[in-house]
Design a protein around this motif. Structure first.
Motif, PDB file in Angstrom:
ATOM      1  N   GLY A   1       0.807  -1.213   0.000  1.00  0.00           N
ATOM      2  CA  GLY A   1       0.000   0.000   0.000  1.00  0.00           C
ATOM      3  C   GLY A   1       0.840   1.263   0.000  1.00  0.00           C
ATOM      4  N   GLN A   2       0.158   2.409   0.174  1.00  0.00           N
ATOM      5  CA  GLN A   2       0.793   3.720   0.140  1.00  0.00           C
ATOM      6  C   GLN A   2       1.081   4.212   1.560  1.00  0.00           C
ATOM      7  OE1 GLN A   2       1.557   5.599  -2.578  1.00  0.00           O
ATOM      8  NE2 GLN A   2       0.959   3.931  -3.938  1.00  0.00           N
ATOM      9  N   GLY A   3       2.015   5.163   1.686  1.00  0.00           N
ATOM     10  CA  GLY A   3       2.266   5.819   2.961  1.00  0.00           C
ATOM     11  C   GLY A   3       3.395   5.183   3.752  1.00  0.00           C
ATOM     12  N   PHE A   4       3.513   5.661   4.940  1.00  0.00           N
ATOM     13  CA  PHE A   4       4.590   5.208   5.816  1.00  0.00           C
ATOM     14  C   PHE A   4       4.022   4.785   7.158  1.00  0.00           C
ATOM     15  CE2 PHE A   4       8.497   6.291   3.693  1.00  0.00           C
ATOM     16  CZ  PHE A   4       8.089   7.183   2.722  1.00  0.00           C
ATOM     17  N   GLU A   5       4.705   3.877   7.773  1.00  0.00           N
ATOM     18  CA  GLU A   5       4.460   3.531   9.161  1.00  0.00           C
ATOM     19  C   GLU A   5       5.574   4.181   9.983  1.00  0.00           C
ATOM     20  OE1 GLU A   5       1.886   1.847  10.426  1.00  0.00           O
ATOM     21  OE2 GLU A   5       1.027   1.623   8.443  1.00  0.00           O
ATOM     22  N   HIS A   6       5.347   4.296  11.259  1.00  0.00           N
ATOM     23  CA  HIS A   6       6.312   4.972  12.117  1.00  0.00           C
ATOM     24  C   HIS A   6       6.730   4.078  13.271  1.00  0.00           C
ATOM     25  CE1 HIS A   6       5.862   8.986  10.359  1.00  0.00           C
ATOM     26  NE2 HIS A   6       4.615   8.621  10.129  1.00  0.00           N
ATOM     27  N   VAL A   7       7.987   4.194  13.666  1.00  0.00           N
ATOM     28  CA  VAL A   7       8.522   3.594  14.889  1.00  0.00           C
ATOM     29  C   VAL A   7       9.064   4.748  15.708  1.00  0.00           C
ATOM     30  CG1 VAL A   7      10.417   2.225  15.824  1.00  0.00           C
ATOM     31  CG2 VAL A   7       9.097   1.356  13.930  1.00  0.00           C
ATOM     32  N   GLY A   8       8.672   4.799  16.970  1.00  0.00           N
ATOM     33  CA  GLY A   8       9.097   5.918  17.794  1.00  0.00           C
ATOM     34  C   GLY A   8       9.485   5.507  19.200  1.00  0.00           C
ATOM     35  N   VAL A   9      10.384   6.256  19.757  1.00  0.00           N
ATOM     36  CA  VAL A   9      10.804   6.096  21.146  1.00  0.00           C
ATOM     37  C   VAL A   9      10.606   7.438  21.827  1.00  0.00           C
ATOM     38  CG1 VAL A   9      12.745   5.662  22.692  1.00  0.00           C
ATOM     39  CG2 VAL A   9      12.514   4.341  20.596  1.00  0.00           C
ATOM     40  N   ASP A  10       9.970   7.398  22.974  1.00  0.00           N
ATOM     41  CA  ASP A  10       9.740   8.610  23.762  1.00  0.00           C
ATOM     42  C   ASP A  10      10.217   8.328  25.174  1.00  0.00           C
ATOM     43  OD1 ASP A  10       8.906  11.001  24.814  1.00  0.00           O
ATOM     44  OD2 ASP A  10       6.796  10.414  24.939  1.00  0.00           O
ATOM     45  N   ALA A  11      11.315   8.945  25.557  1.00  0.00           N
ATOM     46  CA  ALA A  11      11.845   8.815  26.913  1.00  0.00           C
ATOM     47  C   ALA A  11      11.807  10.203  27.544  1.00  0.00           C
ATOM     48  CB  ALA A  11      13.266   8.275  26.889  1.00  0.00           C
ATOM     49  N   PRO A  12      10.727  10.506  28.280  1.00  0.00           N
ATOM     50  CA  PRO A  12      10.616  11.847  28.848  1.00  0.00           C
ATOM     51  C   PRO A  12      11.664  12.092  29.932  1.00  0.00           C
ATOM     52  CG  PRO A  12       8.849  10.452  29.656  1.00  0.00           C
ATOM     53  CD  PRO A  12       9.595   9.662  28.637  1.00  0.00           C
ATOM     54  N   ALA A  13      11.916  13.355  30.172  1.00  0.00           N
ATOM     55  CA  ALA A  13      12.866  13.718  31.226  1.00  0.00           C
ATOM     56  C   ALA A  13      12.339  13.217  32.562  1.00  0.00           C
ATOM     57  CB  ALA A  13      13.055  15.227  31.254  1.00  0.00           C
ATOM     58  N   ALA A  14      13.185  12.544  33.320  1.00  0.00           N
ATOM     59  CA  ALA A  14      12.801  11.983  34.609  1.00  0.00           C
ATOM     60  C   ALA A  14      13.411  12.822  35.727  1.00  0.00           C
ATOM     61  CB  ALA A  14      13.277  10.538  34.724  1.00  0.00           C
ATOM     62  N   ASP A  15      12.650  13.026  36.795  1.00  0.00           N
ATOM     63  CA  ASP A  15      13.161  13.777  37.935  1.00  0.00           C
ATOM     64  C   ASP A  15      14.377  13.078  38.523  1.00  0.00           C
ATOM     65  OD1 ASP A  15      11.327  15.802  37.794  1.00  0.00           O
ATOM     66  OD2 ASP A  15       9.888  14.807  39.100  1.00  0.00           O
ATOM     67  N   LEU A  16      15.329  13.868  38.939  1.00  0.00           N
ATOM     68  CA  LEU A  16      16.575  13.357  39.474  1.00  0.00           C
ATOM     69  C   LEU A  16      16.863  14.087  40.776  1.00  0.00           C
ATOM     70  CD1 LEU A  16      19.170  11.657  38.950  1.00  0.00           C
ATOM     71  CD2 LEU A  16      20.094  13.662  37.812  1.00  0.00           C
TER      72      LEU A  16
END
Length: 168
Positions: free
Chosen positions: A104-119
């Protein structure tokens, strides 16, 4: 000056002060600074879908060290070099890359989201005691000798990082 004029002037000054305080609050409340990686120029010039990258850099928030803690029988406070708390966040990362769709047409996406963690951190500290005891009343107020004491307080590092992996 009439009381109504004074009241109007007080209301205007209060409104201006509230507006100034409201506009300054978001800048102070920021804990991380977003850092986007601009890849749109490459995408438009090569006509290729490029990954979307970005990050978050933490802002350090130094705290106040604990005050000296005096212990009976010691000449120096228990914490000669106190531990200083530092609050911050681990850097965050956002990465999203397109994958060509096999059917088919278009793209699929792979993503990583690592938000800032409190330290939460504490700097190393130091305990030191002199080779003398406190004044001894049986020795006419003279101190006795003893072995010197030195102790190192280890640094502390506490955080709870998290990450999300998405396919779609």
């Amino acid at each position: 000056m009439k009381p109504t004029t004074r009241g109007t002037l007080a209301a205007v000054v209060t409104g201006v002060a509230a507006a100034m305080g409201a506009s300054a609050a978001p800048a102070v409340a920021a804990e991380t600074v977003p850092v986007p990686v601009p890849l749109e120029g490459v995408e438009h010039s090569l006509n290729v879908k490029m990954p979307r990258l970005g990050g978050e850099l933490p802002l350090l928030r130094p705290g106040a060290p604990e005050g000296p803690q005096y212990v009976e029988g010691r000449l120096l406070p228990a914490s000669s070099l106190p531990q200083v708390p530092l609050g911050a966040a681990l850097p965050g990362v956002v990465a999203d890359t397109p994958l060509p769709r096999v059917v088919g047409q278009g793209f699929e996406h792979v993503g990583v989201d690592a938000p800032a963690a409190d330290l939460r951190t504490l700097t190393p500290g130091l305990h030191v005691d002199t080779p003398l005891t406190s004044p001894n009343p049986q020795m006419f107020g003279l101190p006795l000798t003893k072995d010197p004491e030195v102790g190192l307080l280890a640094p502390v590092l506490q955080t709870e990082p998290s990450a999300n992996l998405g396919v779609g």
